[in-house]
Design a protein around this motif. Structure first.
Motif, short mmCIF file in Angstrom:
data_model
loop_
_atom_site.label_atom_id
_atom_site.label_comp_id
_atom_site.label_asym_id
_atom_site.label_seq_id
_atom_site.Cartn_x
_atom_site.Cartn_y
_atom_site.Cartn_z
N GLU A 41 -9.44 -1.59 -0.26
CA GLU A 41 -10.52 -2.18 0.52
C GLU A 41 -9.92 -2.82 1.76
O GLU A 41 -8.83 -3.36 1.74
N SER A 42 -10.67 -2.77 2.85
CA SER A 42 -10.16 -3.25 4.11
C SER A 42 -11.24 -4.05 4.84
O SER A 42 -12.33 -4.27 4.31
N GLY A 82 1.60 7.13 8.28
CA GLY A 82 0.24 7.43 8.68
C GLY A 82 -0.77 6.65 7.87
O GLY A 82 -0.58 6.41 6.67
N TYR A 83 -1.85 6.24 8.53
CA TYR A 83 -2.93 5.50 7.88
C TYR A 83 -4.27 6.01 8.40
O TYR A 83 -4.38 6.48 9.55
N LEU A 84 -5.28 5.91 7.56
CA LEU A 84 -6.64 6.35 7.91
C LEU A 84 -7.62 5.26 7.52
O LEU A 84 -7.56 4.74 6.39
N LEU A 85 -8.49 4.88 8.45
CA LEU A 85 -9.48 3.84 8.21
C LEU A 85 -10.87 4.47 8.13
O LEU A 85 -11.35 5.04 9.11
N LEU A 93 0.87 -1.18 0.00
CA LEU A 93 0.00 0.00 0.00
C LEU A 93 0.90 1.23 0.00
O LEU A 93 1.50 1.59 1.01
N THR A 94 1.01 1.85 -1.15
CA THR A 94 1.94 2.97 -1.30
C THR A 94 1.34 4.26 -0.76
O THR A 94 0.12 4.37 -0.54
N LEU A 113 -8.85 1.46 3.76
CA LEU A 113 -7.64 1.90 4.43
C LEU A 113 -6.82 2.75 3.47
O LEU A 113 -6.52 2.34 2.35
N ALA A 114 -6.47 3.96 3.91
CA ALA A 114 -5.67 4.87 3.09
C ALA A 114 -4.34 5.11 3.78
O ALA A 114 -4.27 5.25 5.01
N ARG A 115 -3.28 5.14 2.99
CA ARG A 115 -1.97 5.49 3.55
C ARG A 115 -1.77 6.99 3.37
O ARG A 115 -1.36 7.47 2.31
#
Length: 342
Positions: A149-150, A172-175, A142-143, A162-164
């Motif tokens: 999709e998570s 950092g990651y955001l769900l 995950l770049t 899930l976003a990096r």
């Protein structure tokens, strides 16, 4: 029963800098759907949607009609929808009024704070280890600025993405999920398992400020784009194509702009305090970051040219004559730069 001591801003700061800090995002989400959604976004975002890729996230600036900044927004592309999430302080009511005033194309549906959806984030040099909990592939795949999709552990029917992406210069990651309570609980559990913790806004704001993004917590302070040092978020080739762009002023070497200054640990320099050089007023303090780094305080001030260059010794025109020094950012080198995802 022994009660655990309350966490301080310095505890939270250290957690984000050395491990992982989790936090719930309280800003209102916006879902934009319909075939004309890119045309709609291009009416007010200062960056074009022309080359936006599916399953990606980027940051963009939105302006008022007078060219003043309204909000910094995350723009997610997920499936057939675009999602917006404010990075700077803004209420659901303000966001609704702003978007209602945009002359939207016919094939666009805008939902502010869609029912059931929410987001949580986690950041720090080991955040990737917690992120691995939410995907079935090697998390290194995950770049940066990618979205996938998570899953939400314990909620098999939940939708999640899930976003990096982060705010601190650390990993950092955001769900994003339609089961936000379960998703946040899962984030905290995953973070805690990696010696992280849930953190509050003060320690987080200090790390953001050291990374050069004080605007996330401080807002714009009533400053125009060029003085708020946000010109880098504007596509200057699109002047006239998005709301407020014709009122923008391009920054020059003579432009006053916000810059970071270091002050001695424990110093308090309120907003509005004049900044002087050789007894001459050359700026004004806009905001002081929370006191969470024991080595120094960090202040943001609007300084006249050329006093915003790094390395200058200045003074706050307060009762103590607090010494200030202009500094480069990021102020602290992120551990994530030397921590490999594996």
């Amino acid at each position: 029963m022994t009660t655990a001591p309350a966490r301080t801003a310095q505890d939270d700061y250290t957690t984000v800098r050395t491990a992982i800090g989790a936090y719930r995002i309280t800003a209102p989400l916006v879902r934009v759907s319909g075939g004309d959604r890119y045309e709609f976004l291009d009416l007010f975002l200062a960056k074009s949607s022309e080359y936006v890729e599916p399953d990606s996230v980027r940051e963009a600036l939105a302006l008022h009609t007078d060219g003043s900044p309204f909000a910094v927004l995350l723009h997610f592309e997920i499936g057939d929808d675009s999602w917006l999430l404010p990075r700077t302080p803004v209420t659901a009511e303000q966001l609704t009024a702003y978007l209602d005033a945009v002359d939207a194309p016919s094939d666009v549906t805008v939902e502010v704070a869609p029912e059931g959806w929410g987001a949580s984030a986690f950041e720090g040099p080991h955040a990737w280890a917690a992120a691995a909990t939410f995907v079935e592939f090697d998390i290194s795949g995950l770049t940066l600025h990618g979205v996938t999709e998570s899953a939400v552990p314990g909620e098999p029917a939940a939708l999640a993405h899930l976003a990096r992406v982060g705010t601190t210069g650390e990993y950092g990651y955001l769900l994003l999920s339609n089961a936000p309570e379960a998703a946040h609980a899962a984030v905290v559990e995953a973070v805690t398992a990696e010696n992280g913790a849930e953190v509050g806004p003060q320690g987080l704001a200090r790390v953001q400020a050291e990374a050069g993004m004080a605007v996330y917590a401080a807002g714009f302070g009533g400053l125009p784009v060029h003085e708020a040092d946000l010109a880098w978020m504007v596509d200057w080739n699109r002047i006239g194509e998005f709301q407020g762009s014709e009122e923008l002023v391009k920054p020059t070497s003579e432009t006053a702009k916000t810059t970071a200054l270091a002050a001695p640990a424990g110093a308090v320099v309120p907003a509005g305090t004049p900044v002087t050089a050789g007894g001459q007023r050359i700026g004004t303090v806009v905001w002081q970051a929370p006191s969470a780094n024991a080595e120094e305080e960090l202040v943001v001030a609007l300084l006249d040219a050329p006093f915003w260059v790094p390395g200058l010794e200045l003074t706050a025109d307060d009762a103590d004559g607090t010494p200030l020094r202009t500094v480069t950012q990021p102020r602290v080198i992120a551990r994530s730069l030397t921590t490999r995802i594996h």
